[in-house]
Design an enzyme around this catalytic site. Sequence first.
Site, short mmCIF file in Angstrom:
data_model
loop_
_atom_site.label_atom_id
_atom_site.label_comp_id
_atom_site.label_asym_id
_atom_site.label_seq_id
_atom_site.Cartn_x
_atom_site.Cartn_y
_atom_site.Cartn_z
N LYS A 8 -38.23 -110.74 -8.80
CA LYS A 8 -37.68 -110.35 -10.10
C LYS A 8 -38.82 -109.95 -11.02
CE LYS A 8 -34.38 -111.58 -13.67
NZ LYS A 8 -35.13 -110.87 -14.72
N GLU A 25 -41.00 -114.69 -12.36
CA GLU A 25 -39.82 -115.00 -13.17
C GLU A 25 -38.68 -115.48 -12.27
OE1 GLU A 25 -36.73 -112.87 -16.29
OE2 GLU A 25 -38.51 -111.79 -15.62
#
Length: 339
Positions: free
Chosen positions: A46, A198
Amino acid sequence: MARTPDDADAPEAGGPERWYEPMAATLAPDARLPGGSSGGWIFERKLDGVRLLAWVVGGEATLLSRNRIHQEDVYPEVVDALAEQVAVDAVIDGEVVAYDADGRTSFPLLQRRMHVHSEARSRLSPVRTTFVAFDLLWVAGRDVRDLPLADRKSLLARVVEPTGERASGAGRNTIEVAEALEGEADELVGRARAEGWEGLIAKRVGSRYQGRRSRDWLKLKVVREQEMVIVGFTPPSGGRVAIGALLLGYVDDGQLRYGGKVGTGFSEEVLRDLKGRLDPLVVDAPPVCDPPRMREARWVRPELVAQVGFGDWSDAGRLRHPRYLGLRVDKDPADVVRE
């Protein structure tokens, strides 16, 4: 910031449509996949950047954000690289990021570029950006959104060749293709935590590209972050300048609700910039349906979106221990919901 006209989406003869609604991922609770199995899923890192769709047609590249604003003057090096490296007409889904010295995507670093709508100033910036391509919507006269994800990925790898000469960030290329990560879901979530990512994006191998939020794409977050609408601010006190705290909101069941305030994560430069953006938006009445009793609050029209890190949600639907990360230019306030 030129926005594409809503009545100009029809494709030219033989060409792609002028706008495609991006597919969006759904947040998976507790960074887990349904059923706990990684079978049938593709995993990607991500990224902490800005979502863009790229049209490469006739040797020229166009970049549009999720709210249909042109970004060519913001990321001209990406435009150049796409035009040079993509030899066939195509529409590509991806994300523009800025890598820090440790090779992590940095949203605060990208902030120094994402608000500069000047090609000349963008080219002079020391912050170099990378476009990470992760999906293909249209190529060589054919709409491929109904193909399974695995087939679209295979085509994407043939259409987009990572650049080798244009370095950006910490030795990164200007164009990259998202890496498919090897391993089980739990193992990869552990890697994400260890390496400071993340989180992960999990995508069903056989899924088609849908222009909406779908459970065929899932976000497995290991860092708590949330987009929030800026609904007001408080005046500074003590040695603070410009703004004391930002007042935040989110859409819930069609209404804009109050979600708390954030007073950390700002530099003086950022505080002054925010004050300049918010002053023209000041209104007399709060835009949220459940405003707190806060005599010093100054309310604004809900037109700006902030990225906020936080510890948790309270039972009352307010962020706990929030910290400001930056402004988002690619998000419509009407789409900001509690994840």
